[in-house]
Scaffold this active site. Structure first.
Site, short mmCIF file in Angstrom:
data_model
loop_
_atom_site.label_atom_id
_atom_site.label_comp_id
_atom_site.label_asym_id
_atom_site.label_seq_id
_atom_site.Cartn_x
_atom_site.Cartn_y
_atom_site.Cartn_z
N ASP A 159 123.59 36.28 110.34
CA ASP A 159 123.99 37.02 109.14
C ASP A 159 124.63 38.36 109.53
OD1 ASP A 159 122.65 35.02 107.50
OD2 ASP A 159 120.82 35.87 108.31
N HIS A 187 116.09 35.57 105.62
CA HIS A 187 117.29 34.80 105.97
C HIS A 187 117.50 33.75 104.88
CE1 HIS A 187 120.27 32.36 107.90
NE2 HIS A 187 119.47 31.31 107.80
P1 NAX Z 1 119.47 19.29 113.00
O1 NAX Z 1 118.89 18.50 111.87
O2 NAX Z 1 120.75 18.87 113.63
O3 NAX Z 1 118.38 19.35 114.17
C1 NAX Z 1 117.03 19.62 113.94
C2 NAX Z 1 116.27 18.85 115.00
O4 NAX Z 1 114.90 19.23 114.88
C3 NAX Z 1 116.34 17.34 114.83
O5 NAX Z 1 116.81 16.76 116.03
C4 NAX Z 1 114.88 16.95 114.53
O6 NAX Z 1 114.52 15.70 115.10
C5 NAX Z 1 114.13 18.11 115.19
N1 NAX Z 1 112.78 18.29 114.69
C6 NAX Z 1 112.30 18.10 113.42
N2 NAX Z 1 110.98 18.33 113.40
C7 NAX Z 1 110.63 18.69 114.65
C8 NAX Z 1 109.38 19.01 115.26
N3 NAX Z 1 108.24 19.00 114.56
N4 NAX Z 1 109.36 19.32 116.57
C9 NAX Z 1 110.49 19.29 117.30
N5 NAX Z 1 111.70 18.96 116.79
C10 NAX Z 1 111.75 18.68 115.48
O7 NAX Z 1 119.52 20.79 112.49
P2 NAX Z 1 120.31 22.03 113.11
O8 NAX Z 1 121.66 22.09 112.50
O9 NAX Z 1 120.18 22.02 114.58
O10 NAX Z 1 119.48 23.23 112.47
C11 NAX Z 1 118.15 23.48 112.85
C12 NAX Z 1 117.50 24.47 111.91
O11 NAX Z 1 118.17 25.72 111.98
C13 NAX Z 1 117.54 24.07 110.43
O12 NAX Z 1 116.27 24.32 109.87
C14 NAX Z 1 118.58 25.01 109.85
O13 NAX Z 1 118.36 25.23 108.48
C15 NAX Z 1 118.32 26.24 110.67
N6 NAX Z 1 119.37 27.26 110.68
C16 NAX Z 1 118.98 28.55 110.76
C17 NAX Z 1 119.89 29.58 110.83
C18 NAX Z 1 119.43 30.99 110.93
O14 NAX Z 1 120.31 31.87 110.91
N7 NAX Z 1 118.15 31.32 111.03
C19 NAX Z 1 121.35 29.31 110.77
C20 NAX Z 1 121.71 27.92 111.11
C21 NAX Z 1 120.76 26.87 110.58
O15 NAX Z 1 121.04 26.66 109.22
#
Ligand code: NAX
Length: 329
Positions: A159, A187
């Site tokens: 952000d 966030h």
């Molecule tokens: P993806 O859905 O591509 O990847 C998430 C991965 O996490 C998947 O491979 C899934 O199998 C794995 N996962 C789920 N539960 C798990 C667990 N208990 N232990 C280990 N792995 C687990 O999402 P991606 O685009 O990589 O985003 C990841 C997260 O970042 C999301 O929650 C998203 O909302 C968040 N974000 C946060 C941002 C921030 O600024 N704080 C910005 C970007 C993003 O939106």
């Protein structure tokens, strides 16, 4: 050769990790002479995909990459971890209420907090990226008994970077001219990107950008809604820029902040600026000479800023209240 630093990344087969892991292994995050051990956590159905990522990491032949451990066992993943980047999170699906999302992810972050307390290194630091990141960090912090609360962070650097890029574009300067940008609060779309204390080329933003209506209006909403705009354009949520922001956050936490500047990350509030103690709230932060961090004190908060900060802090309180049963005391 330096002793390797162990970095654990969860959600390691996901799209953010696909960019993040290669940046970490290349030395962008902890320095060009710092060997890295990577411990990668995924859920069992994603272990095949993770194996492919591990093959690619090996194929990149990174000189700094010492060891890679892919696993679906949290204790194995966090064993000896100096840095934990908690990226994995369950996404919100159609028909799911925010409360359901908080509940589902809450359980994940209880388990991960407990495993960090059991297995990570004594100097562990934890950056939560997976959403809702502030509240996930709060849950992990409460369940990691024995790990000091000042080791937990939630990411708002994307952000901040978005805000800097908007201000630079409007002023017609390079983004490096923009400093002192703080994101306050959650966030989420309530976050407040504070232009009132920000600078461009060392001057207050309001002296350089005279369009106050834009600063108070479109600037803020563009930053708040940038994630949604990227999903609309790309058909997928921001990943490479999120990975880059995670690298920036760790680098900022690990190195002394240049004199007079600050950066944004959500930390456990100590009551500064009247923000309730214990909330994981984004503040202007500085890393000190001794490697610790502090909330920048004494910034003027005008009536406009205070109203915006109150809105986002209230949302954090509501999220906290929705998960009180998941917080161990
Ligand atoms: P993806 O859905 O591509 O990847 C998430 C991965 O996490 C998947 O491979 C899934 O199998 C794995 N996962 C789920 N539960 C798990 C667990 N208990 N232990 C280990 N792995 C687990 O999402 P991606 O685009 O990589 O985003 C990841 C997260 O970042 C999301 O929650 C998203 O909302 C968040 N974000 C946060 C941002 C921030 O600024 N704080 C910005 C970007 C993003 O939106």
């Amino acid at each position: 050769m330096k002793t390797p630093i162990t970095v654990t990344v969860t959600g390691a087969a996901g799209q953010i990790a696909y960019s993040l892991l290669f940046r970490i292994a290349s030395g962008s995050m902890l320095g060009p002479d710092q060997p890295i051990n990577l411990r990668l956590l995924e859920i069992p159905p994603a272990m095949n995909a993770l194996e492919g990522v591990v093959m690619e990491l090996r194929d990149a032949a990174f000189p700094l990459l010492n060891e890679i451990v892919p696993t679906s066992d949290p204790d194995e993943a966090f064993a000896g971890a100096n840095w934990c980047l908690l990226v994995g999170s369950v996404p919100r699906k159609a028909g799911m209420e925010r409360k359901d999302l908080l509940d589902i992810n809450g359980k994940v972050f209880i388990g991960q907090g407990q495993a960090i307390a059991r297995s990570a290194a004594k100097d562990v630091r934890v950056l939560v990226v997976g959403n809702p990141c502030n509240t996930n960090a709060l849950i992990a912090m409460h369940n990691a008994s024995g790990v000091p609360s000042d080791r937990f962070f939630a990411m708002t650097r994307l952000d901040e970077n978005r805000a800097k890029s908007q201000l630079a574009e409007k002023a017609g300067v390079h983004v490096t001219e923009v400093t002192n940008v703080a994101i306050w609060g959650n966030h989420s779309s309530t976050q407040y990107p504070d232009f009132t204390n920000a600078k461009i080329g060392g001057k207050p933003v309001t002296e350089v950008i005279k369009d106050t209506e834009w600063l108070k209006g479109d600037f803020i909403t563009t930053v708040q809604q940038r994630g949604a705009a990227i999903i609309k354009a790309r058909g997928a949520s921001s990943a490479a820029s999120a990975a880059s922001a995670a690298v920036d956050t760790v680098r900022s936490l690990a190195t002394q902040t240049p004199e007079g500047d600050w950066y944004s990350v959500a930390v456990c509030s100590d009551g500064s600026y009247g923000i309730e103690k214990g909330l994981i709230c984004s503040f202007p932060i500085r890393t000190t000479k001794d490697g610790g961090w502090e909330i920048v004190q004494g910034l003027p908060i005008d009536v406009f800023s205070q109203e915006k900060i109150d809105v986002t802090v209230n949302e954090l309180k509501e999220e906290r209240d929705a998960v009180t049963s998941l917080l161990q005391h």
